[in-house]
Design an enzyme around this catalytic site. Structure first.
Site, mmCIF file in Angstrom:
data_model
loop_
_atom_site.group_PDB
_atom_site.id
_atom_site.type_symbol
_atom_site.label_atom_id
_atom_site.label_comp_id
_atom_site.label_asym_id
_atom_site.label_seq_id
_atom_site.Cartn_x
_atom_site.Cartn_y
_atom_site.Cartn_z
ATOM 1 C CD GLU A 140 -1.756 -2.579 1.293
ATOM 2 O OE1 GLU A 140 -2.510 -3.128 1.020
ATOM 3 O OE2 GLU A 140 -0.535 -2.652 1.966
ATOM 4 C CG HIS A 171 -8.404 -6.954 9.204
ATOM 5 N ND1 HIS A 171 -9.010 -8.542 7.707
ATOM 6 C CD2 HIS A 171 -8.044 -6.850 8.301
ATOM 7 C CE1 HIS A 171 -8.028 -8.695 7.183
ATOM 8 N NE2 HIS A 171 -6.952 -7.661 7.764
#
Length: 373
Positions: free
Chosen positions: A96, A165
């Site tokens: 990322e 998450h």
């Protein structure tokens, strides 16, 4: 991707002739949608918005993990690789920080990247580029550098995926000057706000919700037009009312609307505001509603401390304190990391009955929590 960035942005013909002109011809993105009561999933709304903006502007491209060959982890980018080719739909490694940084650099040079995070939890790996490289460059360059980039992907809790998450990043990114933060609920929100984000000259954080992707919503003929675009920073009153104001965003808008239906049976007429935009926040619409209803409940899935609801509460106290007939009620996620067990997970996030109870407390229709403890 690096080849595109290396090309001279200026010069005869510009970006299109030097880079994207070699790509296959693009078919018209205007779709023959029916204007009579058509419904569309949020997934298709996002896909169509990307498709149309890529067709309209050759500088727009998509980059992220599995966005191309796999058609997107949630199929938001389905069909785009075949239509626009690998120079405009770029699969990346699991890095990322790397592809977010490349995206910001390409935006410096006039391209319009749409960076997909498979989940915004992974954006923490790239948060330096989002905040320090993207959000601050326009200010630090005295307006000489625009950063027209969109960071998009699912945000907030999903189901059974654990603490790492399952968290909302609205308050995280909403506190950063230089960013715009959008939070769509319906299919019209998704289409109109994503188009606005891509066309905007500044960096936009676009927080979707995984559990809404498959939900269908009615869309108007206007929303199906390729020129459709929603204003950034403007909330929508989803349901008008006179007794209490309920603010919400993303999935919680649906919960608030269902709570309003229950409250109606008890004689409480609730007004529901879909924020649509966290930064800028439509303080005018919120305060106007509170001045009419004299009561407020804020709803969010994020943590309560320093949350969106806290900011809304501060705004109302500053601007409309004299209109309040009851303390502001905040409904938010529990102040704990998200549990994995399904029963505990449900308790950690707002439910419809929590909103109903909060509204009744604000309307003095039930015993306050402190009194019943």
């Amino acid at each position: 991707m690096l080849g595109i960035v290396r090309r001279n942005v200026g010069g005869a013909g510009g970006l299109y002739s030097q880079g994207f002109g070699r790509l296959r011809p693009v078919a018209s993105a205007i779709r023959n949608y029916s204007s009579g009561g058509k419904e569309m999933t949020v997934r298709d709304a996002l896909n169509s918005a990307l498709d149309e903006e890529m067709a309209a502007d050759p500088n727009v491209f998509v980059m992220g993990e599995e966005v191309g060959e796999y058609q997107g982890a949630y199929k938001i980018t389905k069909g785009l690789l075949d239509k626009y080719g690998p120079e405009r739909v770029l699969d990346t490694p699991i890095t990322e920080a790397g592809f977010a940084g490349i995206g910001v650099g390409s935006a410096y040079h006039g391209l319009k990247p749409v960076i997909e995070f498979m989940t915004f939890n992974f954006s923490m790996q790239a948060i330096d580029h989002v905040i320090n490289s993207a959000a601050k460059s326009n200010y630090m360059s005295a307006g000489q550098i625009n950063v027209p980039i969109v960071f998009r992907g699912p945000n907030g809790p999903a189901a059974g995926v654990g603490a790492q998450h399952s968290q909302c990043y609205g308050a995280w990114y909403g506190s950063v000057p230089g960013l715009k933060v959008l939070v769509p609920y319906s299919s019209e929100d998704a289409r109109g706000l994503l188009k606005a984000a891509i066309r905007d000259p500044d960096p936009v954080v676009f927080l979707e919700n995984e559990l809404l992707y498959g939900e269908s919503f009615p869309v108007s003929a206007e929303a199906l037009d390729s020129s459709f675009c929603l204003p950034i920073g403007k909330a929508k009153i989803e349901r008008e009312g006179k007794d209490i104001t309920i603010t919400a965003f993303s999935k919680m808008v649906g919960y608030a609307l269902k709570a309003a239906e229950i409250l109606e049976k008890d004689g409480i007429n609730a007004e529901v505001i879909n924020l649509r935009s966290i930064r800028p926040l439509d303080r005018a619409t919120i305060n106007a509603s509170v001045r009419k209803t004299n009561r407020l409940v804020t709803v969010e899935e994020g943590f309560p401390q320093h949350g969106i609801g806290a900011e809304i509460c501060a705004s109302v106290v500053e601007d409309s304190f004299g209109y309040l007939d009851a303390p502001v009620e905040r409904v938010a996620g529990a102040d704990v990391p998200t549990p994995y067990a399904a029963n505990l997970e449900r308790m950690a996030f707002p439910q419809i009955e929590d909103i109903v109870r909060a509204a009744k407390r604000a309307c003095y229709r039930s015993v306050p929590m402190a009194a019943s403890a």
